[in-house]
Design an enzyme around this catalytic site. Structure first.
Site, mmCIF file in Angstrom:
data_model
loop_
_atom_site.group_PDB
_atom_site.id
_atom_site.type_symbol
_atom_site.label_atom_id
_atom_site.label_comp_id
_atom_site.label_asym_id
_atom_site.label_seq_id
_atom_site.Cartn_x
_atom_site.Cartn_y
_atom_site.Cartn_z
ATOM 1 N N TYR A 56 112.201 21.293 58.392
ATOM 2 C CA TYR A 56 112.115 22.684 57.932
ATOM 3 C C TYR A 56 112.717 22.827 56.534
ATOM 4 O O TYR A 56 112.163 23.486 55.664
ATOM 5 C CB TYR A 56 112.863 23.587 58.912
ATOM 6 C CG TYR A 56 112.588 25.053 58.692
ATOM 7 C CD1 TYR A 56 111.485 25.648 59.282
ATOM 8 C CD2 TYR A 56 113.423 25.828 57.895
ATOM 9 C CE1 TYR A 56 111.210 26.987 59.082
ATOM 10 C CE2 TYR A 56 113.158 27.171 57.691
ATOM 11 C CZ TYR A 56 112.048 27.745 58.290
ATOM 12 O OH TYR A 56 111.788 29.062 58.095
ATOM 13 N N PHE A 99 89.599 37.685 38.866
ATOM 14 C CA PHE A 99 89.062 37.067 40.066
ATOM 15 C C PHE A 99 89.267 38.064 41.214
ATOM 16 O O PHE A 99 90.192 38.863 41.174
ATOM 17 C CB PHE A 99 89.721 35.708 40.364
ATOM 18 C CG PHE A 99 89.080 35.048 41.555
ATOM 19 C CD1 PHE A 99 87.776 34.583 41.473
ATOM 20 C CD2 PHE A 99 89.732 34.966 42.775
ATOM 21 C CE1 PHE A 99 87.135 34.051 42.586
ATOM 22 C CE2 PHE A 99 89.095 34.421 43.888
ATOM 23 C CZ PHE A 99 87.797 33.967 43.788
ATOM 24 N N THR A 100 88.387 38.007 42.205
ATOM 25 C CA THR A 100 88.384 39.039 43.262
ATOM 26 C C THR A 100 89.763 39.238 43.914
ATOM 27 O O THR A 100 90.271 40.360 43.977
ATOM 28 C CB THR A 100 87.375 38.674 44.372
ATOM 29 O OG1 THR A 100 87.611 37.321 44.769
ATOM 30 C CG2 THR A 100 85.941 38.811 43.894
ATOM 31 N N ASP A 107 96.306 30.945 35.698
ATOM 32 C CA ASP A 107 95.698 30.611 36.985
ATOM 33 C C ASP A 107 94.996 29.274 36.787
ATOM 34 O O ASP A 107 93.956 29.179 36.136
ATOM 35 C CB ASP A 107 94.694 31.705 37.399
ATOM 36 C CG ASP A 107 94.022 31.388 38.736
ATOM 37 O OD1 ASP A 107 94.127 30.239 39.205
ATOM 38 O OD2 ASP A 107 93.387 32.294 39.308
ATOM 39 N N LYS A 153 91.497 24.119 45.569
ATOM 40 C CA LYS A 153 90.624 23.646 44.490
ATOM 41 C C LYS A 153 91.338 22.539 43.712
ATOM 42 O O LYS A 153 90.952 21.391 43.777
ATOM 43 C CB LYS A 153 90.256 24.801 43.559
ATOM 44 C CG LYS A 153 89.405 25.858 44.252
ATOM 45 C CD LYS A 153 89.177 27.053 43.366
ATOM 46 C CE LYS A 153 88.383 28.118 44.082
ATOM 47 N NZ LYS A 153 86.995 28.201 43.681
ATOM 48 N N ARG A 190 77.721 36.430 43.685
ATOM 49 C CA ARG A 190 78.743 36.765 42.694
ATOM 50 C C ARG A 190 78.135 37.818 41.784
ATOM 51 O O ARG A 190 77.839 37.576 40.631
ATOM 52 C CB ARG A 190 79.195 35.524 41.914
ATOM 53 C CG ARG A 190 79.859 34.456 42.742
ATOM 54 C CD ARG A 190 81.355 34.632 42.972
ATOM 55 N NE ARG A 190 81.764 35.577 43.985
ATOM 56 C CZ ARG A 190 82.929 35.534 44.611
ATOM 57 N NH1 ARG A 190 83.784 34.583 44.363
ATOM 58 N NH2 ARG A 190 83.266 36.444 45.489
ATOM 59 N N PHE A 203 82.386 41.964 50.303
ATOM 60 C CA PHE A 203 81.512 40.779 50.280
ATOM 61 C C PHE A 203 81.851 39.791 51.383
ATOM 62 O O PHE A 203 81.016 39.006 51.797
ATOM 63 C CB PHE A 203 81.536 40.096 48.906
ATOM 64 C CG PHE A 203 82.884 39.561 48.500
ATOM 65 C CD1 PHE A 203 83.791 40.379 47.845
ATOM 66 C CD2 PHE A 203 83.238 38.253 48.771
ATOM 67 C CE1 PHE A 203 85.039 39.886 47.470
ATOM 68 C CE2 PHE A 203 84.475 37.755 48.393
ATOM 69 C CZ PHE A 203 85.385 38.578 47.751
HETATM 70 N N1 F0G Z 1 91.978 32.073 41.487
HETATM 71 C C1 F0G Z 1 90.761 31.553 41.292
HETATM 72 C C2 F0G Z 1 90.275 31.313 39.904
HETATM 73 C C3 F0G Z 1 89.956 31.235 42.388
HETATM 74 O O1 F0G Z 1 88.760 30.723 42.189
HETATM 75 C C4 F0G Z 1 90.452 31.482 43.692
HETATM 76 C C5 F0G Z 1 89.635 31.216 44.860
HETATM 77 C C6 F0G Z 1 91.734 32.016 43.839
HETATM 78 C C7 F0G Z 1 92.475 32.301 42.709
HETATM 79 C C8 F0G Z 1 92.316 32.307 45.192
HETATM 80 O O2 F0G Z 1 92.666 31.118 45.808
HETATM 81 O O3 F0G Z 1 91.191 30.992 47.850
HETATM 82 O O4 F0G Z 1 93.285 29.637 47.657
HETATM 83 O O5 F0G Z 1 93.398 32.065 47.984
HETATM 84 N N2 F0G Z 1 88.396 31.030 44.839
HETATM 85 C C9 F0G Z 1 87.577 30.751 46.001
HETATM 86 C C10 F0G Z 1 86.133 30.632 45.589
HETATM 87 C C11 F0G Z 1 87.754 31.717 47.115
HETATM 88 O O6 F0G Z 1 85.312 30.411 46.490
HETATM 89 O O7 F0G Z 1 85.786 30.710 44.407
HETATM 90 P P1 F0G Z 1 92.629 30.943 47.410
#
Ligand code: F0G
Length: 483
Positions: free
Chosen positions: A81, A133-134, A224, A267, A390, A456
């Protein structure tokens, strides 16, 4: 960067620099079954079941193939832990590859964004960015902030020959800072490999200039780095001044210019998880308390220790040019195949995947009929290929309930790293060409269930009219009783 030349140049194709040692059997349902599955999934590719998908190009998140060395490292995970050796190994990997001393673990990228928003964004403040980003935007708006996008105009032009379409518009940045004043700005966020405009890279020169301006103005910079891997490759091959620098040196120089670097390790690092990193311990302290609160103790932050081991190895692999060039060269191949046939794709090809320009598939369809969503449904029916909308569906409605139309209506066909073979990409190209040739059959979609947040992911839609049945009929005419 070394390339392998083919003896017969006309046969030159991207070449895998790895071999496959674990495989997963795929199934391709019939076109009639695909129509049924698409409708059961509310015409939302997020709601399809993986067993019904032949080529899954939804995302590159958490679905990249791991290497033998990553798998091996996972066996030595130290599951304590507190004070775990796994945590120390990941810390060392971050220090070695990024040159950053401190890190906070989180379960994935958006969890890092949650912590950043909680720690640094006050109601009424804005976050400057090249492009949102979303999940980033959702977290910032949740705490009462907003985002201002400063991507240069070329970034929103689907086809240009500009190598760095993710760049900030420097004049706009200066103007915005002057207008808003430093107090109003929570921080500036640079998104490498800018996701929503087609995985487009940001140049080193631009990022360093942005960082310099922010430093002068007293604004914190946050990078990011989720899509940094492809961006690093593009800096190396497209930016003259970095041609002879190693990926490691480029990464160190870039991270040193930022106050905070965070990433989704779904990623970056070919694994699963998230990290917030910095050389500034004061900044780390401001975020630290949120880790045990939302994520887990400071040594794992909601990540499984085995994943942390895989991230550590994955970060070292990211410094290997022959590993990180694989994504972009396969994506470029697919984009070129399609472009030469006349299919509208975002150019130059970026990282992450190939992006089809749905607005050009359906020039007469309004944003409100969701062209990118319709194209996604058509691609699944045509070939069992799952892409990701997208476009306008991925936007959030305005506070007054009106639609916010996306700048670009794209269908993303993501290429998870080291996953697909060349013949699978050829199959994808073939089916996209068929959809392009039959685009006049395809109509729009309408919402039948629309969630208020991140619609989405869970929203359900229905086709407008009977275009999907017509598409199936045409498929049978062209392909006989084949799959
Ligand atoms: N920032 C970027 C540029 C991303 O592409 C993503 C995720 C995140 C933050 C969030 O990271 O998914 O680990 O919580 N992109 C995924 C995609 C969801 O399919 O493009 P996460």
């Amino acid at each position: 960067m070394s390339t392998v030349k083919f003896y017969r140049q006309e046969h030159q194709v991207p070449l895998e620099m790895h071999k496959v040692r674990i495989v997963q059997k795929l199934f391709l349902p019939t076109v009639e079954e695909r129509l049924k599955k698409m409708n059961e999934a509310g015409n939302n590719t997020f709601l399809l079941q993986n067993k019904d998908i032949f080529i899954d190009m939804l995302t590159d998140s958490g679905v990249n193939a791991m290497s033998d060395n990553q798998q091996a490292a996972m066996f030595q995970a130290d599951d304590s832990y507190a004070g775990s050796e796994t945590c120390n190994r990941l810390k060392k990997a971050i220090k070695d590859t990024m040159g950053l001393e401190h890190f906070l673990p989180a379960h994935q990228g958006r969890a890092c964004e949650n912590i950043l928003a909680e720690a640094f964004v006050k109601p009424g403040q804005v976050v400057l960015t090249n492009f949102h980003f979303t999940t980033t935007k959702a977290h910032i708006t949740r705490v009462g902030g907003s985002m201002i996008e400063l991507v240069a105009a070329k970034g929103l032009d689907p086809v240009t020959d500009d190598p760095f379409k993710g760049d900030f518009d420097i004049d706009e940045l200066k103007k915005t800072i002057a207008e808003l004043g430093t107090e109003k700005i929570a921080f500036l966020r640079i998104e490498t490999g800018t996701n929503l405009i087609g995985g487009q890279p940001v140049s080193m020169a631009n990022m360093l200039e942005v960082a310099r301006i922010c430093k002068e103005a007293g604004i914190m910079t946050v990078m990011d780095a989720s899509l940094l891997q492809d961006n690093l490759y593009f800096i190396k091959v497209r930016e003259e001044a970095y041609k002879n620098k190693s990926i490691l040196d480029i990464t160190h120089e870039l991270c040193a210019a930022m106050d905070i670097t965070y990433f989704s390790a779904r990623k970056l690092g070919f694994a699963r998880g998230g990290c917030i990193c910095s050389n500034d311990n004061e900044l780390i302290r401001k975020m630290m308390e949120y880790v045990p609160l939302f994520e887990g103790f400071l040594t794992y932050g909601g990540m499984e220790v085995r994943s942390m081991e895989a991230i550590a190895v994955g970060l070292y692999e990211t410094m290997d040019e022959e590993i990180i060039n694989q994504g972009p060269i396969f994506i470029e191949y697919l984009a070129k195949e399609l472009h030469e046939y006349g299919v509208p794709v975002v150019l130059p090809a970026g990282g992450l995947g190939v992006h089809l320009n749905a607005s050009e598939f359906f020039p007469n369809m309004s944003h409100g009929e969701y062209p990118a969503g319709a194209l996604g449904a058509a691609m699944y029916i045509a070939g069992g290929i799952r892409g990701m909308e997208r476009g306008t569906i991925s936007e959030q409605r305005e506070p007054d309930g009106s639609e916010r139309y996306a700048e670009l209506e794209l269908l993303r066909l993501a290429c998870p790293r080291r996953v697909f073979t060349l013949s699978q990409l050829k199959y994808v190209a073939d089916r996209v060409k068929w959809v392009w040739d039959n685009r006049e059959i395809i109509g729009g979609l309408k919402f039948v269930e629309e969630p208020a947040v991140l619609r989405f992911f869970f929203g359900r839609l229905a086709p407008i009219g009977d275009w999907q049945e017509k598409l199936v009929k045409k498929f049978r005419e062209d392909f006989g009783d084949s799959l």
